[in-house]
Write a protein that holds these residues in place. Sequence first.
Motif, mmCIF file in Angstrom:
data_model
loop_
_atom_site.group_PDB
_atom_site.id
_atom_site.type_symbol
_atom_site.label_atom_id
_atom_site.label_comp_id
_atom_site.label_asym_id
_atom_site.label_seq_id
_atom_site.Cartn_x
_atom_site.Cartn_y
_atom_site.Cartn_z
ATOM 1 N N TYR A 214 64.823 33.033 79.107
ATOM 2 C CA TYR A 214 64.844 33.767 80.367
ATOM 3 C C TYR A 214 63.895 34.945 80.239
ATOM 4 C CZ TYR A 214 66.522 36.831 84.123
ATOM 5 O OH TYR A 214 66.596 37.639 85.228
ATOM 6 N N ASN A 215 63.159 35.216 81.290
ATOM 7 C CA ASN A 215 62.296 36.393 81.336
ATOM 8 C C ASN A 215 62.390 36.950 82.744
ATOM 9 O OD1 ASN A 215 59.943 38.101 81.744
ATOM 10 N ND2 ASN A 215 59.188 37.314 79.785
ATOM 11 N N GLU A 216 63.054 38.080 82.876
ATOM 12 C CA GLU A 216 63.353 38.617 84.204
ATOM 13 C C GLU A 216 62.096 38.902 85.002
ATOM 14 O OE1 GLU A 216 66.443 41.876 86.112
ATOM 15 O OE2 GLU A 216 65.534 42.296 84.139
ATOM 16 N N LEU A 217 61.082 39.489 84.382
ATOM 17 C CA LEU A 217 59.839 39.790 85.084
ATOM 18 C C LEU A 217 59.166 38.506 85.538
ATOM 19 C CD1 LEU A 217 57.555 41.680 86.006
ATOM 20 C CD2 LEU A 217 56.601 41.486 83.693
ATOM 21 N N PHE A 218 59.036 37.536 84.638
ATOM 22 C CA PHE A 218 58.388 36.273 84.979
ATOM 23 C C PHE A 218 59.135 35.574 86.117
ATOM 24 C CE2 PHE A 218 56.073 35.229 80.717
ATOM 25 C CZ PHE A 218 55.540 36.498 80.707
ATOM 26 N N ASP A 219 60.472 35.567 86.026
ATOM 27 C CA ASP A 219 61.267 34.856 87.016
ATOM 28 C C ASP A 219 61.167 35.507 88.388
ATOM 29 O OD1 ASP A 219 63.114 32.707 87.599
ATOM 30 O OD2 ASP A 219 64.626 34.264 87.878
ATOM 31 N N LEU A 220 61.220 36.837 88.428
ATOM 32 C CA LEU A 220 61.094 37.529 89.712
ATOM 33 C C LEU A 220 59.719 37.303 90.326
ATOM 34 C CD1 LEU A 220 62.874 40.916 88.906
ATOM 35 C CD2 LEU A 220 63.678 39.128 90.466
ATOM 36 N N ALA A 221 58.675 37.366 89.503
ATOM 37 C CA ALA A 221 57.323 37.129 90.008
ATOM 38 C C ALA A 221 57.184 35.706 90.526
ATOM 39 C CB ALA A 221 56.308 37.405 88.909
ATOM 40 N N ARG A 222 57.794 34.767 89.833
ATOM 41 C CA ARG A 222 57.744 33.375 90.283
ATOM 42 C C ARG A 222 58.446 33.220 91.631
ATOM 43 N NH1 ARG A 222 60.260 28.525 86.698
ATOM 44 N NH2 ARG A 222 62.112 29.832 86.932
ATOM 45 N N GLN A 223 59.590 33.858 91.787
ATOM 46 C CA GLN A 223 60.309 33.778 93.064
ATOM 47 C C GLN A 223 59.467 34.337 94.202
ATOM 48 O OE1 GLN A 223 64.201 35.630 92.824
ATOM 49 N NE2 GLN A 223 64.553 34.790 90.783
ATOM 50 N N SER B 270 53.613 30.469 90.833
ATOM 51 C CA SER B 270 52.483 30.507 89.909
ATOM 52 C C SER B 270 52.673 29.452 88.832
ATOM 53 C CB SER B 270 52.392 31.887 89.258
ATOM 54 O OG SER B 270 51.512 31.869 88.155
ATOM 55 N N ALA B 271 51.659 28.627 88.628
ATOM 56 C CA ALA B 271 51.766 27.546 87.650
ATOM 57 C C ALA B 271 51.959 28.071 86.244
ATOM 58 C CB ALA B 271 50.513 26.669 87.718
ATOM 59 N N ILE B 272 51.312 29.182 85.939
ATOM 60 C CA ILE B 272 51.418 29.697 84.571
ATOM 61 C C ILE B 272 52.825 30.228 84.303
ATOM 62 C CG2 ILE B 272 50.668 32.083 84.990
ATOM 63 C CD1 ILE B 272 48.929 31.691 82.405
ATOM 64 N N LEU B 273 53.485 30.777 85.328
ATOM 65 C CA LEU B 273 54.862 31.223 85.149
ATOM 66 C C LEU B 273 55.811 30.040 85.073
ATOM 67 C CD1 LEU B 273 54.965 34.294 87.567
ATOM 68 C CD2 LEU B 273 54.590 34.270 85.098
ATOM 69 N N ASP B 274 55.551 29.028 85.873
ATOM 70 C CA ASP B 274 56.349 27.805 85.777
ATOM 71 C C ASP B 274 56.294 27.238 84.364
ATOM 72 O OD1 ASP B 274 57.739 27.375 88.059
ATOM 73 O OD2 ASP B 274 56.409 25.852 88.876
ATOM 74 N N GLY B 275 55.086 27.198 83.825
ATOM 75 C CA GLY B 275 54.931 26.655 82.476
ATOM 76 C C GLY B 275 55.604 27.519 81.435
ATOM 77 N N ALA B 276 55.457 28.830 81.565
ATOM 78 C CA ALA B 276 56.036 29.742 80.575
ATOM 79 C C ALA B 276 57.549 29.636 80.527
ATOM 80 C CB ALA B 276 55.619 31.175 80.886
ATOM 81 N N LEU B 277 58.171 29.326 81.673
ATOM 82 C CA LEU B 277 59.632 29.264 81.749
ATOM 83 C C LEU B 277 60.158 27.833 81.698
ATOM 84 C CD1 LEU B 277 60.134 31.960 84.547
ATOM 85 C CD2 LEU B 277 60.452 32.251 82.082
ATOM 86 N N SER B 278 59.317 26.894 81.330
ATOM 87 C CA SER B 278 59.689 25.480 81.430
ATOM 88 C C SER B 278 60.669 25.017 80.373
ATOM 89 C CB SER B 278 58.428 24.608 81.371
ATOM 90 O OG SER B 278 57.771 24.769 80.116
#
Length: 794
Positions: free
Chosen positions: A149-158, A168-176
Motif C-alpha cells: 500500500y502507498n497512500e500517496l500513490f493510491d490517492l494520485a491514482r484515484q 496513471s499507468a505507472i501508478l497502476d504498475g507500482a501498486l500491482s
Amino acid sequence: MSTFMEFYDRVLGPKLFEPYGELLVREIRKDLRPEAPVANILEVACGTGRITTYLYEELARPLNLQLVATDLSKAAIDVCKTVVSDEVKQNVAFHADVDMADLPFGNDSFDIIVCGFGLMFPPDKARVAREFKRVLRPGGKIYGTVFQYNELFDLARQQTQRLFGAPSAILDGALSLSDHSPITNAFTQEGLCRGVAEVASSCPMSFFLDDEDTREFLFNSCVLLEEFNQCDTPTREGYLDTILEELRSRVPSRNYEVKSWLLRGSVDQVSKETVGVSALPDFEELRSFRAMAPELVENRGELLNPRAEARVVRSYQTMKAAFLAEHPEYPDGEVEALRRDEFSRLDDSQEAYLDHVGGTLAPESLIEHDYQVLKRTILGNPHTGSKATEAAHEKARSEIYRFFRCSPEEYEIIFTPNASGAIRIVAESFPFEDGSELLLTKDNHTSVHGIREFAKSKGVSVKYVPLTNEMLIMESSLLRSLEKLDSSRPHLLAFPAQSNATGAKHDLKWIQLAQERGAMVLCDAAAFVPLSGFDCSAYHPDFISVSFYKIFGYPTGAGCLIAKRSSLRKLTPPSFAGGAVCYFSGPWSPTERMLHHDNGRRFEVGTPNYASFHAIAYGFEFISRIGIDRIGERAVALARWLETQLQQLRHDVKAKGPLCRVYGPSPEDKGATIMLNVFDCYNALFPHALIKKAAESFGITFRNGCFCNLGAVQHATYTTAGSEHCELDKKKKILDCKTFDDEVLSKGTCGAVRVSFGLGSNFRDAYRFYLFAKSLLNTESSRLEDFLSASPPN
C-alpha cells in the motif's frame, strides 16, 4: 520540472527507497552464516542506485563481495552513474538493458539476488522466478520489496481516474502487487519457497512530502496520460492544483502511509535439480478434424469411420448442436450452401480463413462474372468517352449510393486505390490553418494517424483522444477536446466506425456532436461495412473511407471516398493530374489560370481503375442478395461462440491460469473480431508470431502483430508501466523496422492475435481455431517451439 528519473532519485530516493534499502541490508545480514560464505550479489531493477549504495557500503565493501547492479532502463542507469559516488562506480558492475526475465549471466553465478520495488513490473513472473533459480547457486537467497500500500500513490491514482477517466499507468504498475500472490506463487512453483519460514511479511512506514515535491510527483505521474500530456501549461497547472488540493484535504499532515511486502526466497539443491518440463502440445484432434471432409463431419447418420475419427466427429457435432441451440437465428443451411457454391476452395484446400478484417475472400461467382465481362465487353479509357465504361461507372456509383443510403445530391463518390487513398485525399487537401485542430482517436488505422503529418506541416495542433480499459473512446476526453475548439477555424475529427484491431464499434453519435462544434468528420468505415450497413442519411458524416475488397474480396486496389459535397468544396487538392483539370496555364499564357473539373473529378490522379467498375457493382449486388445484416449476424454469432469457448479454457497445471486473454469491449459493443493473446501453463505469453506459425502449419490463417493499428494494440498489450512511451527510447537500439519486429513484435512485447469472421465463414472455421487453442493447454512456449522444430511443415 526534472525528469521522472531525476525526481525519482532526488525526492523519492531518500524518503521512500533508502529506508527499504536499509531494511533489505538488515535482512540479508541476519541470514549470513559463516558455513555458507557469500561471494556475489546481483541487484536487478536497481533504478538510480539508492539501494545499490546501501548494498555496497554495508555488504559488498566490508565483506569483500562482488556486486552487480542491473536495470532494464538505460535512462535509469545513466542517472545512477551521475549520482552514486566514484567509489561505487568503480567497484560495482552496472549493466543497462537487462531484463530480469532474461538475465545475461551463466548458471550458478550468484549467491544473493536483491530486487527493490521492481518485481511489480515484469509481466512474466514465472519466467523471472525461473531465471532467479538458474543464476543462483544452491543455497542462494532472494530478497525483494513490493508495495502493499502507498497512500500517496493510491490517492494520485484515484484522482487521475476521476479527472481523466484512466489512472496513471505507472501508478497502476507500482501498486500491482498489493496482493503478492502472483510473484510468490511463481516462487512456489519453482521451489523457491521451500524452507523459507515467512515468504512475505508486511513492513509499514511513512514519509513526508511537501507541496512542491508532491506537485512534481503528480506531474511525473500524469505526464504519461495522453490527455494531460497534450494540455497547454495553464491547463496542466490547473489539473495539478486540483489534485494537490484534494491531497491536502485527505492528508493534512503530508505524512503518507506506506506498507511494503518484504519477499524472501531460497534455492536448494532439490529445486535446482527439479526442472519441470511440460508436455508437448497435442494437436492430434486438430490434425484429424482438418483431414475430414465436410460431408463426414456434418453427417448425422451412422458413422462408419474408425473409433478415433468417430470421437472427433461426435465432439464437433455436440458443440455445433449447442451452438445452434444458443443461436437459433443462425441460418446453418444457407451458410453451408454459400460455402459449397462460392467458397468451396477453402474446404478443398483444408483451410480455415480467419482474416476477414484484413480482406474478405471473393465469391467464385464474382470472379467468374468479372472474367466474362472483361472477356466480352469493350471497356475504354473514361477520358476517351467510352460508353461501356461510363455505364459501368454509373452502375458502380449507383450501387454505392444505395448501400450507404446516401444521395448524389448530398454526396460525391471519388474512386481511390483503397481506403488509405481516400484518407490521403482528405489529409492533403483539408484547409488546416493557424488555430485549426486535428483530433485523432488512439484507436485508428495507421493511415488515419498519418493525417497528422499533413496537419503538422501547416503548424496545426494534433490531439489524441485516449481509450478506456474496454478499448472504447473515452467520452469525457473527447467532449472536452470538442468543447475547446475555436468555431471560427476549420477542424477535423477522424475516427473509425469499428476498430480494425479489437472489433470495437465506436458510437457514431460523435459525428453530429463534432459537427455541432464546428468540426468536419472523417469516419473510417473500412472495418465496419463488411458486416454492417452504414446509413449516411442518419449520420451525415463529412467523409467516409472504404476499401471494396474488405466487403466482397474483389477487386483489390479499389476503394472510394464518399464525401459530402458541401464539405468537399472546402478541400483544395495540393496538385493536379490528368482527369482533374481541363486547362492550366504556363509560360505560353499571358495569365495564370487553372480550370478544375467539377466535384470529385478535381481530386482524380490520372485514369481511374475503370476495369473494376463492373466487379464493384456486382459485388454490392451479391452482398445485397444475401443481406448485409444477415451476413453480420451470423459472423458475429461465430465470433461470440468462439470467444466464449476460449475464455473458458484454463490450464490444469503450474499456474492454472486462463489460456487466452481477449481484449476489447463486451460482445454487444463489437463486431465479428477477437483480438487476443495466448498464455502458457506458467502464465507466460506465447509470442503471437509463434502462435501464427503454429496455426499456419494446420491451415489456419489469421493476423498477428499490430494490424496497422499501433495505438489500440499498444494500449491493450503493453503490460509494463510506462513502457508504451519508452519501449524504443529505453533500449536505444531500435532504429529500423526490422529491429522493431525482432526485438518488440516477435518477442510478444507488443502485439496480439486477431481472428475475424466474415462472408465465407462457417462453424467449422470457428471450431478449428478452438481445437488449435485447446491443444496449447498445459504446455509452455518453449515446448511449442520444440514441436515446430521437430514437425515437418504441413
